[in-house]
Design a protein around this motif. Sequence first.
Motif, PDB file in Angstrom:
ATOM      1  N   SER A  17      42.046  49.280  43.023  1.00  6.30           N
ATOM      2  CA  SER A  17      40.849  47.795  42.435  1.00  6.30           C
ATOM      3  C   SER A  17      41.274  47.749  40.434  1.00  6.30           C
ATOM      4  O   SER A  17      41.180  46.141  40.654  1.00  6.30           O
ATOM      5  CB  SER A  17      40.169  48.280  42.450  1.00  6.30           C
ATOM      6  OG  SER A  17      39.135  49.035  41.655  1.00  6.30           O
ATOM      7  N   LYS A  21      42.796  43.593  40.042  1.00  6.21           N
ATOM      8  CA  LYS A  21      42.067  42.803  38.962  1.00  6.21           C
ATOM      9  C   LYS A  21      42.697  42.525  37.839  1.00  6.21           C
ATOM     10  O   LYS A  21      43.705  41.286  37.759  1.00  6.21           O
ATOM     11  CB  LYS A  21      40.798  43.781  38.113  1.00  6.21           C
ATOM     12  CG  LYS A  21      40.197  43.518  39.462  1.00  6.21           C
ATOM     13  CD  LYS A  21      38.665  44.811  39.037  1.00  6.21           C
ATOM     14  CE  LYS A  21      37.657  45.332  39.722  1.00  6.21           C
ATOM     15  NZ  LYS A  21      37.129  45.319  39.106  1.00  6.21           N
ATOM     16  N   SER A  24      45.587  39.606  39.490  1.00  9.26           N
ATOM     17  CA  SER A  24      44.881  38.917  40.169  1.00  9.26           C
ATOM     18  C   SER A  24      44.610  37.903  38.173  1.00  9.26           C
ATOM     19  O   SER A  24      44.690  36.688  37.856  1.00  9.26           O
ATOM     20  CB  SER A  24      43.327  38.907  40.507  1.00  9.26           C
ATOM     21  OG  SER A  24      42.587  37.674  40.872  1.00  9.26           O
ATOM     22  N   GLN A  25      44.623  38.501  37.495  1.00  8.14           N
ATOM     23  CA  GLN A  25      43.883  37.567  36.036  1.00  8.14           C
ATOM     24  C   GLN A  25      45.560  37.259  35.467  1.00  8.14           C
ATOM     25  O   GLN A  25      45.594  35.984  34.675  1.00  8.14           O
ATOM     26  CB  GLN A  25      43.325  38.786  34.887  1.00  8.14           C
ATOM     27  CG  GLN A  25      42.425  39.851  35.039  1.00  8.14           C
ATOM     28  CD  GLN A  25      42.353  40.641  34.420  1.00  8.14           C
ATOM     29  OE1 GLN A  25      42.414  41.395  33.327  1.00  8.14           O
ATOM     30  NE2 GLN A  25      40.979  41.648  34.399  1.00  8.14           N
ATOM     31  N   GLN A  46      34.763  41.357  44.216  1.00  2.86           N
ATOM     32  CA  GLN A  46      35.396  40.527  42.663  1.00  2.86           C
ATOM     33  C   GLN A  46      36.453  40.245  42.283  1.00  2.86           C
ATOM     34  O   GLN A  46      36.913  39.654  41.336  1.00  2.86           O
ATOM     35  CB  GLN A  46      35.844  42.513  42.547  1.00  2.86           C
ATOM     36  CG  GLN A  46      34.456  42.804  42.503  1.00  2.86           C
ATOM     37  CD  GLN A  46      34.483  44.268  42.072  1.00  2.86           C
ATOM     38  OE1 GLN A  46      34.962  45.076  40.914  1.00  2.86           O
ATOM     39  NE2 GLN A  46      34.660  45.609  42.988  1.00  2.86           N
ATOM     40  N   VAL A  47      37.845  39.885  42.906  1.00  3.24           N
ATOM     41  CA  VAL A  47      39.456  39.650  42.966  1.00  3.24           C
ATOM     42  C   VAL A  47      39.419  37.998  44.734  1.00  3.24           C
ATOM     43  O   VAL A  47      39.481  38.963  45.395  1.00  3.24           O
ATOM     44  CB  VAL A  47      40.458  40.513  43.261  1.00  3.24           C
ATOM     45  CG1 VAL A  47      41.672  40.216  42.778  1.00  3.24           C
ATOM     46  CG2 VAL A  47      40.009  41.753  41.849  1.00  3.24           C
TER      47      VAL A  47
END
Length: 252
Positions: A17, A21, A24-25, A46-47
């Motif tokens: 995870s 993240k 994705s950022q 969350q993503v």
Amino acid sequence: MSTPVILITGAAGGLGSAIAKRFSQSHWRVAATDIDKDNLHGLNAQVPLEFSATADLRSATNCRELIAAALVATGRLDAVVNAAGVWRRGPVQHFSEEDFDLIMGVNLKAAFYMSQAAIPHLKDSRGCIVNIAGSTGQQAHRGSAAYCASKAALVMLSKTLALELAEFGVRVNTVSPGDIATPMLDYQAERYGKGNPNGYKRELLNLYPQGREARFLRPEEVAELVWYLCQPAAEAITGADLAIDFGLSAGK
């Protein structure tokens, strides 16, 4: 140029995870798979996942079908991170066949089959593979023969893939973390801590050269290294096994 796509196995775990993240950022599109449906759903909250699916990756057929479905959803594949992993321990004399097959299936076979299915698409994108091994793939630990063997084999799989795919511009590397502060470490301490999980964790930290200053890795620290290895700046890095372990594997 289309936005790059990364496919992460074990994506709902503590490390997986964090990797999802991080990418994705940086505006990568994230495809995720995990055996845990509930935690995968939680990651999706969350993503912004481009694709997600539960699958048992110990099957070559399942891996091929997963890659095909991810390609339909995303249109391309630029990186695969094999972060799925399980931990079991015990002396060889008493180690069960069930646990041995589980470790080899998740830690080694899944990475082999996922890489195999992804290769044609990574050739198209001149992409990369990052396999998550560990310090246990670099040095032996009593009571962890099967786990150590699976991670050492994963390192050799990565090096061999790096040689086979170099002419196609596809890079393959291994990241070998020390102990990471994740639910997997908590599970390990609860299962093998003999009723004292905090004491179990203290014994692990006593192995590190930092002494009283020793701490466990944060998942985000490992994710940062994985992210770097998938960038153009890391073009010269392939066939490497990169330790991120506070010097644990350097010696005693």
